[in-house]
Scaffold this active site. Structure first.
Site, PDB file in Angstrom:
ATOM      1  N   CYS A 178     -22.529  -9.146  -1.117  1.00  0.00           N
ATOM      2  CA  CYS A 178     -21.850  -7.868  -0.837  1.00  0.00           C
ATOM      3  C   CYS A 178     -22.572  -6.719  -1.543  1.00  0.00           C
ATOM      4  CB  CYS A 178     -20.382  -7.927  -1.233  1.00  0.00           C
ATOM      5  SG  CYS A 178     -20.083  -8.479  -2.918  1.00  0.00           S
TER       6      CYS A 178
ATOM      7  N   ASP B 151       0.830  -1.194   0.000  1.00  0.00           N
ATOM      8  CA  ASP B 151       0.000   0.000   0.000  1.00  0.00           C
ATOM      9  C   ASP B 151       0.876   1.260   0.000  1.00  0.00           C
ATOM     10  OD1 ASP B 151      -2.503   1.199  -0.008  1.00  0.00           O
ATOM     11  OD2 ASP B 151      -2.621   1.344   2.172  1.00  0.00           O
TER      12      ASP B 151
HETATM   13  C1  B12 Z   1      -7.621   3.417  -3.405  1.00  0.00           C
HETATM   14  C2  B12 Z   1      -7.864   2.322  -2.390  1.00  0.00           C
HETATM   15  C3  B12 Z   1      -9.086   2.336  -1.724  1.00  0.00           C
HETATM   16  C4  B12 Z   1     -10.236   3.273  -2.119  1.00  0.00           C
HETATM   17  C5  B12 Z   1     -10.903   2.724  -3.404  1.00  0.00           C
HETATM   18  C6  B12 Z   1     -11.381   1.263  -3.237  1.00  0.00           C
HETATM   19  C7  B12 Z   1     -11.218   0.376  -4.451  1.00  0.00           C
HETATM   20  N1  B12 Z   1     -12.056  -0.641  -4.510  1.00  0.00           N
HETATM   21  O1  B12 Z   1     -10.335   0.584  -5.276  1.00  0.00           O
HETATM   22  C8  B12 Z   1     -11.124   3.247  -0.832  1.00  0.00           C
HETATM   23  C9  B12 Z   1     -10.702   4.389   0.092  1.00  0.00           C
HETATM   24  C10 B12 Z   1     -12.627   3.336  -1.041  1.00  0.00           C
HETATM   25  C11 B12 Z   1     -10.670   1.923  -0.200  1.00  0.00           C
HETATM   26  C12 B12 Z   1     -11.435   1.201   0.686  1.00  0.00           C
HETATM   27  C13 B12 Z   1     -11.041  -0.010   1.254  1.00  0.00           C
HETATM   28  N2  B12 Z   1      -9.811  -0.586   1.178  1.00  0.00           N
HETATM   29 CO1  B12 Z   1      -8.417   0.049  -0.025  1.00  0.00          CO
HETATM   30  N3  B12 Z   1      -7.006   0.441  -1.219  1.00  0.00           N
HETATM   31  C14 B12 Z   1      -6.882   1.330  -2.163  1.00  0.00           C
HETATM   32  C15 B12 Z   1      -5.535   1.153  -2.880  1.00  0.00           C
HETATM   33  C16 B12 Z   1      -4.547   2.194  -2.325  1.00  0.00           C
HETATM   34  C17 B12 Z   1      -5.592   1.253  -4.414  1.00  0.00           C
HETATM   35  C18 B12 Z   1      -6.699   0.378  -5.055  1.00  0.00           C
HETATM   36  C19 B12 Z   1      -6.918   0.728  -6.489  1.00  0.00           C
HETATM   37  O2  B12 Z   1      -5.973   0.862  -7.261  1.00  0.00           O
HETATM   38  N4  B12 Z   1      -8.169   0.916  -6.846  1.00  0.00           N
HETATM   39  C20 B12 Z   1      -8.520   1.332  -8.179  1.00  0.00           C
HETATM   40  C21 B12 Z   1      -9.603   0.459  -8.723  1.00  0.00           C
HETATM   41  C22 B12 Z   1      -9.909   0.956 -10.136  1.00  0.00           C
HETATM   42  O3  B12 Z   1      -9.086  -0.854  -8.779  1.00  0.00           O
HETATM   43  P1  B12 Z   1      -9.978  -2.122  -8.449  1.00  0.00           P
HETATM   44  O4  B12 Z   1     -10.912  -1.877  -7.328  1.00  0.00           O
HETATM   45  O5  B12 Z   1      -9.119  -3.307  -8.344  1.00  0.00           O
HETATM   46  O6  B12 Z   1     -10.831  -2.140  -9.788  1.00  0.00           O
HETATM   47  C23 B12 Z   1     -10.615  -2.904 -10.917  1.00  0.00           C
HETATM   48  C24 B12 Z   1     -12.002  -3.254 -11.434  1.00  0.00           C
HETATM   49  O7  B12 Z   1     -12.912  -2.252 -11.107  1.00  0.00           O
HETATM   50  C25 B12 Z   1     -11.718  -3.300 -12.883  1.00  0.00           C
HETATM   51  N5  B12 Z   1     -12.838  -3.326 -13.761  1.00  0.00           N
HETATM   52  C26 B12 Z   1     -13.170  -4.525 -14.270  1.00  0.00           C
HETATM   53  N6  B12 Z   1     -14.199  -4.344 -15.091  1.00  0.00           N
HETATM   54  C27 B12 Z   1     -14.546  -3.019 -15.110  1.00  0.00           C
HETATM   55  C28 B12 Z   1     -15.562  -2.369 -15.800  1.00  0.00           C
HETATM   56  C29 B12 Z   1     -15.735  -0.986 -15.645  1.00  0.00           C
HETATM   57  C30 B12 Z   1     -16.860  -0.285 -16.338  1.00  0.00           C
HETATM   58  C31 B12 Z   1     -14.844  -0.273 -14.788  1.00  0.00           C
HETATM   59  C32 B12 Z   1     -15.015   1.189 -14.597  1.00  0.00           C
HETATM   60  C33 B12 Z   1     -13.812  -0.962 -14.075  1.00  0.00           C
HETATM   61  C34 B12 Z   1     -13.680  -2.342 -14.279  1.00  0.00           C
HETATM   62  O8  B12 Z   1     -10.811  -2.198 -13.118  1.00  0.00           O
HETATM   63  C35 B12 Z   1      -9.981  -2.018 -12.009  1.00  0.00           C
HETATM   64  C36 B12 Z   1      -8.512  -2.200 -12.355  1.00  0.00           C
HETATM   65  O9  B12 Z   1      -8.269  -3.405 -13.017  1.00  0.00           O
HETATM   66  C37 B12 Z   1      -5.138  -0.319  -2.453  1.00  0.00           C
HETATM   67  C38 B12 Z   1      -3.622  -0.575  -2.316  1.00  0.00           C
HETATM   68  C39 B12 Z   1      -2.978  -0.755  -3.672  1.00  0.00           C
HETATM   69  N7  B12 Z   1      -1.905  -0.031  -3.938  1.00  0.00           N
HETATM   70  O10 B12 Z   1      -3.457  -1.518  -4.502  1.00  0.00           O
HETATM   71  C40 B12 Z   1      -5.890  -0.495  -1.103  1.00  0.00           C
HETATM   72  C41 B12 Z   1      -6.507  -1.868  -0.806  1.00  0.00           C
HETATM   73  C42 B12 Z   1      -7.260  -2.318  -2.038  1.00  0.00           C
HETATM   74  N8  B12 Z   1      -7.481  -1.566   0.240  1.00  0.00           N
HETATM   75  C43 B12 Z   1      -7.614  -2.498   1.124  1.00  0.00           C
HETATM   76  C44 B12 Z   1      -8.596  -2.496   2.156  1.00  0.00           C
HETATM   77  C45 B12 Z   1      -8.403  -3.472   3.297  1.00  0.00           C
HETATM   78  C46 B12 Z   1      -9.708  -1.616   2.095  1.00  0.00           C
HETATM   79  C47 B12 Z   1     -10.980  -1.652   2.975  1.00  0.00           C
HETATM   80  C48 B12 Z   1     -11.457  -3.059   3.300  1.00  0.00           C
HETATM   81  C49 B12 Z   1     -10.710  -0.841   4.285  1.00  0.00           C
HETATM   82  C50 B12 Z   1     -11.939  -0.717   5.197  1.00  0.00           C
HETATM   83  N9  B12 Z   1     -12.228  -1.733   5.999  1.00  0.00           N
HETATM   84  O11 B12 Z   1     -12.602   0.283   5.190  1.00  0.00           O
HETATM   85  C51 B12 Z   1     -11.988  -0.861   2.072  1.00  0.00           C
HETATM   86  C52 B12 Z   1     -12.794  -1.791   1.143  1.00  0.00           C
HETATM   87  C53 B12 Z   1     -13.725  -1.084   0.207  1.00  0.00           C
HETATM   88  C54 B12 Z   1     -13.956  -1.886  -1.076  1.00  0.00           C
HETATM   89  N10 B12 Z   1     -14.997  -2.702  -1.138  1.00  0.00           N
HETATM   90  O12 B12 Z   1     -13.129  -1.766  -2.013  1.00  0.00           O
HETATM   91  C55 B12 Z   1      -6.654  -3.659   0.866  1.00  0.00           C
HETATM   92  C56 B12 Z   1      -7.445  -4.839   0.286  1.00  0.00           C
HETATM   93  C57 B12 Z   1      -6.910  -6.221   0.662  1.00  0.00           C
HETATM   94  C58 B12 Z   1      -7.661  -7.318  -0.077  1.00  0.00           C
HETATM   95  N11 B12 Z   1      -7.745  -8.480   0.530  1.00  0.00           N
HETATM   96  O13 B12 Z   1      -8.147  -7.129  -1.168  1.00  0.00           O
HETATM   97  C59 B12 Z   1      -5.620  -2.997  -0.164  1.00  0.00           C
HETATM   98  C60 B12 Z   1      -5.082  -3.935  -1.230  1.00  0.00           C
HETATM   99  C61 B12 Z   1      -4.458  -2.443   0.704  1.00  0.00           C
HETATM  100  C62 B12 Z   1      -3.462  -3.537   1.094  1.00  0.00           C
HETATM  101  N12 B12 Z   1      -2.203  -3.421   0.682  1.00  0.00           N
HETATM  102  O14 B12 Z   1      -3.779  -4.510   1.727  1.00  0.00           O
HETATM  103  N13 B12 Z   1      -9.438   1.529  -0.679  1.00  0.00           N
HETATM  104  S1  SF4 Z   2     -18.537 -14.451  -2.443  1.00  0.00           S
HETATM  105 FE1  SF4 Z   2     -18.160 -12.776  -3.912  1.00  0.00          FE
HETATM  106  S2  SF4 Z   2     -20.189 -11.971  -4.368  1.00  0.00           S
HETATM  107 FE2  SF4 Z   2     -20.402 -13.168  -2.485  1.00  0.00          FE
HETATM  108  S3  SF4 Z   2     -20.147 -11.670  -0.828  1.00  0.00           S
HETATM  109 FE3  SF4 Z   2     -18.112 -12.568  -1.241  1.00  0.00          FE
HETATM  110  S4  SF4 Z   2     -17.183 -11.131  -2.717  1.00  0.00           S
HETATM  111 FE4  SF4 Z   2     -19.372 -10.707  -2.710  1.00  0.00          FE
END
Ligand code: B12
Ligand code: SF4
Ligand code: SF4
Length: 310
Positions: free
Chosen positions: A190, A130
């Site tokens: 979820c 992170d």
């Molecule tokens: C920014 C960030 C957040 C943001 C954005 C959340 C998010 N989902 O990205 C906020 C502040 C909301 C957040 C919250 C949380 N976070 Co956070 N966060 C991060 C961080 C720094 C970057 C994540 C990132 O790049 N997100 C960008 C999005 C675009 O990426 P993505 O979610 O994987 O999305 C992919 C899909 O959406 C996909 N996609 C597929 N099809 C489609 C179609 C369309 C139309 C679109 C638009 C996209 C799409 O595209 C994306 C990229 O491939 C990481 C650490 C890291 N460097 O990776 C930690 C991280 C993800 N967080 C973490 C945690 C623990 C949390 C929380 C649980 C904390 C809490 N208890 O409150 C919550 C969970 C919320 C949730 N359900 O996601 C952990 C997760 C561990 C794990 N087991 O997965 C991480 C990995 C930190 C760590 N090193 O452990 N977080």
């Molecule tokens: S199994 Fe997948 S769809 Fe069901 S609560 Fe967990 S993350 Fe969400």
């Protein structure tokens, strides 16, 4: 390419630091993932986290972070505990009960890299947890450590999702692990449980609707009404989309290291106490905790927003 015996040895070195699972991905460009990421940004789902728009080239190509990268070691650090929230008022999310993982896990990774550098003096190792422009969940998928759940988090059959992800990018060529299948199936628990409808579609979270974003990252003085009316008692972060996940509801192992245990036994915040703290009291109590991020002002704001919905 190193031998299987050497790979087992590397995993053993990581396990000594209490990582629960270690998988290896082959270095490659995250070309499809970065396109999805850019689309996500284009919808404004990053809210005001402007830093997410930077270093897109590095997010796509970790070879720009570690020259001549050959492998990415992905490590899961389980923070699951047997404790549950003592009430539904002003809840702290589970990852933040203990000391800030940013103070502990990088030290573990540093020790691992030092040991690996001694064994492989001609190779390089760079670690992140992170702490950099890395798509950590996507490397988790590529390495077969887990699959990306509909809540967007990385899930593992044994660990559920209560684990931190770390990565070590290295020039060392290690045999990679196979991709894991997606075990969400038809489940949508979820998506159905998220009180603010922040999970827009499968794997896509809109931060502008996510309680975790508002209560941890947002600097604003107050929340939009559709957020404050649906906080469901969360004063720092939110675990709803993990609490309902069936993969977190079977016998997930418990972390044995102390730093994840609730500081002062606290899993919820006491409103009166928080408001009676001076700035110095708050700093002293939470300097080592993730709660320092939104500062005293942010935590008081979150509690006020919860009160509004009562
Ligand atoms: C920014 C960030 C957040 C943001 C954005 C959340 C998010 N989902 O990205 C906020 C502040 C909301 C957040 C919250 C949380 N976070 Co956070 N966060 C991060 C961080 C720094 C970057 C994540 C990132 O790049 N997100 C960008 C999005 C675009 O990426 P993505 O979610 O994987 O999305 C992919 C899909 O959406 C996909 N996609 C597929 N099809 C489609 C179609 C369309 C139309 C679109 C638009 C996209 C799409 O595209 C994306 C990229 O491939 C990481 C650490 C890291 N460097 O990776 C930690 C991280 C993800 N967080 C973490 C945690 C623990 C949390 C929380 C649980 C904390 C809490 N208890 O409150 C919550 C969970 C919320 C949730 N359900 O996601 C952990 C997760 C561990 C794990 N087991 O997965 C991480 C990995 C930190 C760590 N090193 O452990 N977080
Ligand atoms: S199994 Fe997948 S769809 Fe069901 S609560 Fe967990 S993350 Fe969400
Ligand atoms: S962390 Fe809370 S608000 Fe954010 S997606 Fe999960 S359930 Fe919804």
């Amino acid at each position: 390419m190193i031998s299987l015996h050497e790979k087992v040895n590397i995993i053993g070195i990581c396990e000594k630091e209490n990582f629960s699972q270690i998988n290896i991905a082959k270095y490659e460009l995250l070309s499809n993932e970065i396109e999805n990421y850019k689309e996500w940004l284009s919808f404004g789902y990053n809210a005001d986290m402007e830093w997410m728009k930077k270093n897109l080239d590095k997010r796509e190509d970790v070879g720009l972070i570690q020259e001549n990268a050959k492998s990415v070691i992905v490590l899961a650090y389980n923070y699951n505990q047997s404790t549950i929230h003592e009430s539904n008022e002003n809840k702290i999310s589970r990852y933040a009960w203990g000391d800030d993982y940013h103070n502990y896990i990088p030290k573990k990774l540093k020790r691992i890299c030092k040991e690996l550098e001694i064994i492989y003096p001609n190779e390089e190792f760079k670690y992140y947890v992170d702490t950099g422009a890395i798509l950590e969940k996507q490397w988790g998928v590529k390495s077969g450590l887990g699959w990306q759940g509909k809540n967007s988090l990385l899930l593992n059959k044994k660990l559920g999702s209560y684990f931190f992800i770390s990565v070590i990018i290295t020039t060392l060529e290690v045999e990679h692990d196979d991709l894991l299948k997606d075990y969400c199936g038809k489940c949508t628990k979820c998506i159905d449980a998220c009180p603010t409808n922040a999970i827009i579609s499968d794997k896509v979270v809109d931060s502008t609707k996510c309680i975790s974003y508002w209560t941890i990252e947002s600097k604003s003085d107050s929340f939009p009404s559709d957020i404050s009316e649906n906080l469901e008692g969360w004063a720092f972060g939110c675990d709803i989309c993990q609490e309902v996940c069936p993969w977190n509801n079977h016998r997930v192992p418990i972390q044995i290291e102390d730093f994840v245990n609730p500081r002062y036994g606290e899993t919820v915040l006491d409103k009166e106490t928080v408001f009676n703290y001076t700035e110095d009291d708050f700093k002293e109590r939470y300097i080592k905790s993730p709660l320092k991020r939104p500062k005293h002002r942010g935590i008081k704001r979150n509690i006020i927003e919860i009160e509004k919905s009562k």
